[in-house]
Design a protein around this motif. Structure first.
Motif, PDB file in Angstrom:
ATOM      1  N   TYR A 267      58.978  31.386  19.956  1.00  0.00           N
ATOM      2  CA  TYR A 267      58.963  31.688  21.365  1.00  0.00           C
ATOM      3  C   TYR A 267      57.949  31.115  22.197  1.00  0.00           C
ATOM      4  CZ  TYR A 267      59.000  34.452  25.697  1.00  0.00           C
ATOM      5  OH  TYR A 267      58.789  34.649  26.724  1.00  0.00           O
TER       6      TYR A 267
ATOM      7  N   ARG B 175      57.751  24.135  26.213  1.00  0.00           N
ATOM      8  CA  ARG B 175      58.509  22.945  25.864  1.00  0.00           C
ATOM      9  C   ARG B 175      58.878  22.103  27.211  1.00  0.00           C
ATOM     10  NH1 ARG B 175      62.549  26.190  26.968  1.00  0.00           N
ATOM     11  NH2 ARG B 175      64.526  25.247  27.581  1.00  0.00           N
TER      12      ARG B 175
ATOM     13  N   TRP C 257      56.608  28.211  21.556  1.00  0.00           N
ATOM     14  CA  TRP C 257      56.913  26.683  21.444  1.00  0.00           C
ATOM     15  C   TRP C 257      58.086  26.724  22.696  1.00  0.00           C
ATOM     16  CZ3 TRP C 257      61.625  24.376  20.883  1.00  0.00           C
ATOM     17  CH2 TRP C 257      61.450  23.025  20.949  1.00  0.00           C
ATOM     18  N   TYR C 258      59.102  27.547  22.496  1.00  0.00           N
ATOM     19  CA  TYR C 258      60.390  27.360  23.660  1.00  0.00           C
ATOM     20  C   TYR C 258      59.745  27.268  25.021  1.00  0.00           C
ATOM     21  CZ  TYR C 258      64.509  28.500  25.845  1.00  0.00           C
ATOM     22  OH  TYR C 258      65.735  28.577  26.478  1.00  0.00           O
TER      23      TYR C 258
END
Length: 210
Positions: free
Chosen positions: A154, A160, A156-157
């Motif tokens: 999460y 991004r 990382w998301y």
């Protein structure tokens, strides 16, 4: 000395020499040596090797995030030698990406090898109700690491799309907590290896029979 005693001495000496000069028997050779029977390396546990990569990559990512968060409070002598903030956050983001990618084989091999161990030894004690202590550790190890992977996925998301890959305040705290939780999960895994032989052979009984 009589002739009979001399003959007997020569006879005994001859027997001793014969015994000493007798060649040693050939060493026993395992049945699977010097044969064409193929050896399958996949029979050995892979998870203990695979898990080191996500631990290293995610741990480094969290470390860089923490360094970025405290860089403003560091003494000038140290702060001047720390990479610029954008480099820290970008490096952390890409390390986290590698950590999540390498988590895939770690999870797959971990589940597969845990299943083999349970199938071989049984999940429960002799009473049929109590889960064996080592498999409680396996379950805890899996849950802890799965939580870390899901939360960091999460993180990382959410990062991004940011140009500098910077963490928000609460997300940075969550990342730091996941770093600590990951170390806790690794400690459980180490205990499973040293106390029960997990990682030495699939389904090994280890030092303590459970």
């Amino acid at each position: 000395m009589s002739e009979g005693v001399r003959a007997r001495s020569r006879s005994l000496l001859s027997d001793d020499l014969k015994a000493a000069l007798k060649p040693a028997p050939p060493p026993s050779i395992p049945a699977n040596m010097n044969t064409t029977e193929p050896k399958n390396p996949l029979k050995k546990p892979i998870h203990p090797a695979a898990i080191h990569f996500p631990i290293a990559f995610i741990g480094l990512a969290v470390g860089l995030d923490i360094l970025h968060a405290i860089s403003g409070n560091l003494p000038a002598a140290i702060a001047n030698n720390v990479p610029v903030a954008t480099d820290l956050t970008r490096a952390s983001y890409f390390l986290l990406s590698l950590g999540l990618l390498t988590s895939i084989p770690a999870v797959i091999t971990g589940v597969g090898e845990a299943k083999k161990a349970i199938d071989k030894q049984g999940l429960y004690e002799k009473d049929g109700k109590t889960i064996k202590q080592k498999f409680k550790g396996v379950i805890a190890h899996a849950i802890v690491n799965d939580i870390v992977i899901l939360v960091m996925a999460y993180v990382w998301y959410a990062r991004r799309s940011a140009a500098t890959k910077t963490l928000a305040g609460k997300m940075g705290l969550g990342s730091a907590l996941m770093g600590g939780l990951q170390l806790f999960g690794a400690n459980i895994g180490g205990s499973l290896t040293y106390n029960y032989g997990f990682g030495m052979a699939i389904g090994s009984g280890g030092k303590k029979a459970q």
